[in-house]
Design a protein around this motif. Structure first.
Motif, short mmCIF file in Angstrom:
data_model
loop_
_atom_site.label_atom_id
_atom_site.label_comp_id
_atom_site.label_asym_id
_atom_site.label_seq_id
_atom_site.Cartn_x
_atom_site.Cartn_y
_atom_site.Cartn_z
N ALA A 161 0.83 -1.21 0.00
CA ALA A 161 0.00 0.00 0.00
C ALA A 161 0.87 1.26 0.00
CB ALA A 161 -0.94 -0.01 1.20
N LEU A 162 1.96 1.25 0.76
CA LEU A 162 2.84 2.42 0.79
C LEU A 162 3.54 2.60 -0.56
CD1 LEU A 162 3.89 4.69 2.64
CD2 LEU A 162 5.85 3.20 3.16
N GLN A 163 3.97 1.49 -1.17
CA GLN A 163 4.57 1.59 -2.51
C GLN A 163 3.57 2.18 -3.50
OE1 GLN A 163 7.21 -2.49 -1.77
NE2 GLN A 163 5.87 -2.38 -3.54
N TRP A 164 2.34 1.68 -3.47
CA TRP A 164 1.29 2.20 -4.35
C TRP A 164 1.04 3.67 -4.07
CZ3 TRP A 164 -3.53 3.73 -2.24
CH2 TRP A 164 -4.48 4.14 -3.18
N PHE A 165 0.95 4.05 -2.82
CA PHE A 165 0.69 5.45 -2.45
C PHE A 165 1.81 6.35 -2.97
CE2 PHE A 165 1.04 9.06 0.44
CZ PHE A 165 -0.28 9.51 0.49
N SER A 166 3.05 5.90 -2.88
CA SER A 166 4.16 6.73 -3.35
C SER A 166 4.11 6.92 -4.86
CB SER A 166 5.50 6.10 -2.94
OG SER A 166 5.76 4.91 -3.69
N GLN A 167 3.60 5.92 -5.59
CA GLN A 167 3.48 6.06 -7.04
C GLN A 167 2.37 7.04 -7.41
OE1 GLN A 167 5.70 4.51 -9.27
NE2 GLN A 167 6.66 4.16 -7.28
N GLN A 168 1.36 7.16 -6.56
CA GLN A 168 0.29 8.13 -6.80
C GLN A 168 0.70 9.54 -6.41
OE1 GLN A 168 -2.20 6.42 -8.35
NE2 GLN A 168 -0.82 4.72 -7.84
N HIS A 169 1.77 9.68 -5.65
CA HIS A 169 2.18 11.00 -5.14
C HIS A 169 3.67 11.25 -5.42
CE1 HIS A 169 -1.57 11.97 -3.04
NE2 HIS A 169 -1.64 10.69 -2.74
N PRO A 170 4.02 11.45 -6.67
CA PRO A 170 5.43 11.69 -6.99
C PRO A 170 5.93 13.06 -6.53
CG PRO A 170 4.05 11.97 -8.95
CD PRO A 170 3.17 11.43 -7.87
N GLU A 171 5.01 13.90 -6.00
CA GLU A 171 5.43 15.23 -5.55
C GLU A 171 6.24 15.21 -4.27
OE1 GLU A 171 1.13 14.78 -3.89
OE2 GLU A 171 2.35 14.07 -5.58
N TYR A 172 6.23 14.06 -3.57
CA TYR A 172 6.95 13.99 -2.30
C TYR A 172 8.32 13.35 -2.49
CZ TYR A 172 2.33 14.87 -0.32
OH TYR A 172 1.11 15.41 -0.02
N ASP A 173 9.31 13.89 -1.79
CA ASP A 173 10.68 13.35 -1.84
C ASP A 173 10.90 12.27 -0.78
OD1 ASP A 173 11.96 15.26 -3.87
OD2 ASP A 173 11.08 16.64 -2.41
N PHE A 174 10.15 12.38 0.33
CA PHE A 174 10.30 11.41 1.43
C PHE A 174 8.93 11.04 1.97
CE2 PHE A 174 14.07 14.13 1.38
CZ PHE A 174 15.07 13.18 1.24
N PHE A 175 8.88 9.84 2.58
CA PHE A 175 7.63 9.31 3.13
C PHE A 175 7.92 8.75 4.51
CE2 PHE A 175 7.30 9.31 -1.39
CZ PHE A 175 5.95 9.53 -1.70
N TRP A 176 7.31 9.36 5.53
CA TRP A 176 7.37 8.78 6.87
C TRP A 176 6.27 7.73 6.98
CZ3 TRP A 176 10.85 8.65 10.55
CH2 TRP A 176 11.82 9.65 10.63
N ASN A 177 6.67 6.51 7.29
CA ASN A 177 5.72 5.41 7.47
C ASN A 177 5.45 5.31 8.97
OD1 ASN A 177 4.16 3.20 6.69
ND2 ASN A 177 5.84 1.77 7.04
N TRP A 178 4.27 5.77 9.41
CA TRP A 178 3.98 5.93 10.84
C TRP A 178 2.85 5.00 11.25
CZ3 TRP A 178 7.69 8.24 13.18
CH2 TRP A 178 7.55 8.73 14.48
N GLU A 179 2.76 4.72 12.55
CA GLU A 179 1.74 3.83 13.08
C GLU A 179 0.84 4.58 14.06
OE1 GLU A 179 3.62 0.38 14.72
OE2 GLU A 179 4.27 -0.37 12.77
N MET A 180 -0.39 4.11 14.18
CA MET A 180 -1.39 4.78 15.01
C MET A 180 -1.12 4.61 16.50
SD MET A 180 -3.28 6.27 12.77
CE MET A 180 -4.86 6.74 13.49
N ASP A 181 -0.31 3.65 16.89
CA ASP A 181 -0.05 3.43 18.31
C ASP A 181 1.29 4.00 18.76
OD1 ASP A 181 1.50 1.61 16.98
OD2 ASP A 181 0.81 -0.16 18.09
N LEU A 182 1.78 5.00 18.04
CA LEU A 182 2.95 5.75 18.45
C LEU A 182 2.51 7.06 19.10
CD1 LEU A 182 5.10 5.28 15.26
CD2 LEU A 182 6.00 4.86 17.53
N ARG A 183 3.25 7.50 20.11
CA ARG A 183 3.02 8.81 20.71
C ARG A 183 4.38 9.46 20.97
NH1 ARG A 183 -1.08 7.22 19.26
NH2 ARG A 183 -3.09 7.06 20.33
N TYR A 184 4.39 10.79 20.87
CA TYR A 184 5.62 11.53 21.13
C TYR A 184 5.29 12.70 22.04
CZ TYR A 184 10.07 13.92 20.38
OH TYR A 184 11.29 14.52 20.57
#
Length: 722
Positions: free
Chosen positions: A428-451
């Motif tokens: 899904a992330l590979q597919w998403f990156s192909q749909q959005h070539p405008e981005y140079d980087f992609f943070w792959n984040w999870e819903m159970d992270l907190r900072y």
């Protein structure tokens, strides 16, 4: 008083640490019952009036009947007791399990020191200096750091401890910045441009005797350590502490709040009404206003460019959170998302875009065939304020995008299909990156992270640190946990690793490795070393953006018994398995270049691996710059440092690796896939009672509410305390 989590750790079942196949749980923590079964059992107190109990008046016949009944039941009890005794003789109960060695180390309690104990960083003494790892005091009676320090606590934080707005952004309006970059146009929460993005507030200093991190370093990454965040200043700007009628969530009614009015006096804008905020529109408007900062064509044709000459454009980053239909967006989760969008995207003038990548779990819903069905599915599963940042996908969609056959699987330990989110989350992330070539980087984040700190500071500092790192020795340095109190400075650590490389039998990683394969995707330009390893003076790679940044070290799965090490698909089974690398937890920053290679490997040759193995392995195969970022990680006990270094960086046997059967060693850390300490500490920071400790009473009668520097927590499965 029992120390935090003691009851839960004492009942851990080591059998649950063993890898199993079809029903392997990647979230269940041994000994932790997600808040349902971790009760402390006590005898009930006598009921009111129990001391006044008297026998009722009985007739003679009733007395005889009562006596016969008592004799009958006593006989039954005696018989059953005898049988139980015989059973115990022949079937002895198994003895309680032996504690893991790390469970013998004393508890650390400096985390819970609050605002009333704030001192400057130069006056700070970490509790590790007086809590000796060899003292092995009983866990239930070990004195806390607060008790040891014997603070003379005032009734409220001292007048000098006043919160301040924290801004880690470049000086966007300074002549120095404007000489190099285009100006940043301010972004707002509403279409009427009346509601600016809120600031967050920190306190100067840190609590005295606050525990030091064991892994990683604030100083090395350039993250501020001389200040800390409590819940009002961190979450108040996003809805914490004011009523739903005002557009907030409340949540603070039963919370200690001494000095909180100082935060509310400073917050601007006051108590944002989030009920009508459209984050998708706000992000898009922000980007449109600042488009010249990122688009080379726009920059070249702009009036500012013609007047002042060439200016640098900024890269753009997609911040992608993986969620799914049926996910419950709690108030805490919603405030976290608001913080991410505000701090990463709007306040930076569009340098980031936050996205929800929503897995539609029901494959029968044709989200690709109907806009109406797509929109209905989105609205039923995502809160309204985030509709504009959500993208839906399904496993059925991925089967179409990356069609079968996926053959030559070496070992499918989970028993699940290759397109399942468990084994193919990266599709899904590979597919998403192909749909959005405008981005140079992609943070792959999870819903159970907190900072607990500022999102922009954390992510920007990681990227800047990675950019400064040389390629020489990078994979080897990134294969160990950096323990500053053992390794010293980063330069010293670099020299130590270089000596180990020179004395070891393995060749250092220097460009793409050689290995036999049926077919290979060509590596991109710039990945072949310009000189030999020996000739390079830590120069190659300095100033180059990293293609992969992870939060745990890389490891060679063949040297461990990590359960998914052989989940490799598409490679010729008649040849040896390709060399591989793994980083536990799929959270990472990936470059467009890396995701393009992952995509090409998948669609061209049907190559894939388990999600935590796939990005590091593709980066390794193609000679991309890859780093484990030494972010601060805390432990609930004061480990002996030499023992810690041996356990985590030099396990005596492969099976003892912390990324295999030795992973129990990370249960008491603030960051791992199954850590228990992370959730407990985070809930205490929120003001909750955890296993009968903490909460309003202890904060009000102790040192006040907790104040932590930036800490990355994982996993956080729930946020409400006892």
């Amino acid at each position: 008083m029992k120390s935090p989590l003691s009851a839960r750790f004492q009942n851990m079942n080591p059998m649950k640490l063993l890898p199993i196949k079809a029903n392997f749980s990647y979230e269940k923590l041994p000994g932790y019952d997600n808040g349902n079964g971790a009760k402390k059992y006590r005898w009930r107190s006598p009921s009111p009036g129990g001391d006044r109990f008297t026998l009722p008046k009985l007739s003679f016949s009733r007395v005889i009947l009562f006596a016969v009944t008592v004799v009958f039941f006593v006989g039954l009890l005696a018989t059953s007791g005898y049988r139980r005794h015989q059973n115990m003789i022949h079937h002895q109960q198994p003895p309680p399990r032996e504690l893991f060695p790390w469970e013998h180390f004393p508890r650390l309690n400096g985390y819970y020191n609050g605002l009333r104990t704030l001192v400057s960083l130069k006056d700070h003494t970490p509790e590790q200096l007086f809590v000796r790892p060899d003292s092995e005091a009983p866990l239930d009676t070990f004195p806390s750091a607060t008790q040891k320090a014997k603070f003379n606590l005032p009734p409220e934080p001292s007048p000098s401890a006043r919160p301040f707005p924290f801004s880690p952004y470049p000086p966007y309006t300074s002549p120095e910045y404007l000489k190099e970059f285009f100006p940043v146009q301010e972004c707002y929460l509403d279409e009427g441009l009346k509601t600016p993005t809120p600031d967050i507030y920190a306190y100067p200093g840190i609590p005295q005797n606050m525990t030091n991190p064991f892994f990683g370093s604030y100083e090395q990454l350039g993250i501020a350590r001389d200040m800390c965040y409590e819940r009002y200043g961190r979450l108040g700007p996003y809805g914490y502490g004011y009523s739903p009628e005002e557009g907030g969530f409340g949540l603070a009614d039963n919370s200690e709040n001494v000095g909180a009015e100082r935060v509310w006096e400073m917050i601007n804008p006051k108590k944002v009404d989030y009920r009508n905020v459209d984050w998708g529109r706000a992000q898009q408007d922000c980007y449109e206003k600042n488009k010249v900062r990122f688009d080379n064509e726009e920059a070249t044709s702009s009036e500012s460019h013609r007047q002042s000459g060439s200016k640098k454009t900024r890269s753009r980053t997609a911040y992608v959170l993986r969620t799914w239909t049926g996910y419950q967006y709690t108030e805490w989760q919603i405030m976290t998302l608001r913080a991410m969008i505000s701090e990463l995207s709007l306040k930076s003038g569009g340098e980031y875009d936050v996205h929800l990548l929503v897995h539609v779990k029901d494959d029968s819903i044709p989200i690709w065939a109907s806009d109406v069905i797509y929109q209905r599915t989105l609205e039923e599963n995502v809160p309204k304020e985030f509709w504009g940042i959500a993208t839906l996908w399904s496993e059925q969609q991925m089967r179409t995008y990356y069609p079968e056959p996926f053959t030559d699987n070496l070992e499918n330990d989970s028993g699940l299909p290759v397109h399942s989110v468990y084994r193919g989350a990266h599709f899904a992330l590979q597919w998403f990156s192909q749909q959005h070539p405008e981005y140079d980087f992609f943070w792959n984040w999870e819903m159970d992270l907190r900072y607990t700190g500022h999102y922009y500071e954390f992510h920007e500092r990681l990227g800047q640190w990675a950019k400064r790192q040389p390629r020489k020795g990078a994979w080897e340095r990134s294969s160990k946990f950096y323990i500053p109190d053992v390794h010293g400075s980063w330069d010293n650590y670099t020299k130590m690793v270089e000596e180990e490389i020179a004395l070891g039998d393995d060749e250092p990683v220097w460009g793409p490795p050689e290995y036999k394969a049926r077919e290979k995707v060509p590596s991109p330009p710039g990945t072949k070393p310009p000189t030999s390893y020996e000739e390079d003076n830590y120069e190659w790679g300095v100033g180059e953006e990293a293609d992969l940044i992870t939060f745990n070290p890389f490891f060679d799965p063949e040297k461990t018994n990590w359960v998914f090490r052989h989940d490799i698909t598409g490679y010729d089974l008649s040849l040896p398995p390709p060399p591989r690398r793994v980083a536990i937890i799929t959270v990472s920053r990936l470059s467009k270049r890396l995701l393009n290679l992952m995509h090409e490997e998948t669609f061209r040759y049907r190559h894939t691996m388990f999600p935590e193995m796939w990005p590091p392995t593709v980066a390794y195969h193609h000679g991309l710059k890859s780093l484990y970022a030494p972010h601060p990680v805390f432990f609930d006990r004061n480990w002996d440092l030499d023992y810690m270094n041996q356990i985590f960086n030099y396990p005596k046997k492969d099976v003892d690796s912390p990324f295999g059967w030795g992973e129990h060693n990370l249960l008491g850390s603030s960051f791992y896939y199954n850590s228990g300490f992370s959730g407990a500490l985070f809930r205490r920071w929120l003001g909750a009672s955890e296993n009968g400790e903490g909460g309003r009473y202890e904060e009000e009668n102790g040192s006040g509410r907790m104040c932590l520097s930036g800490v990355l927590f994982h996993p956080i499965k729930f946020e409400r305390g006892d």
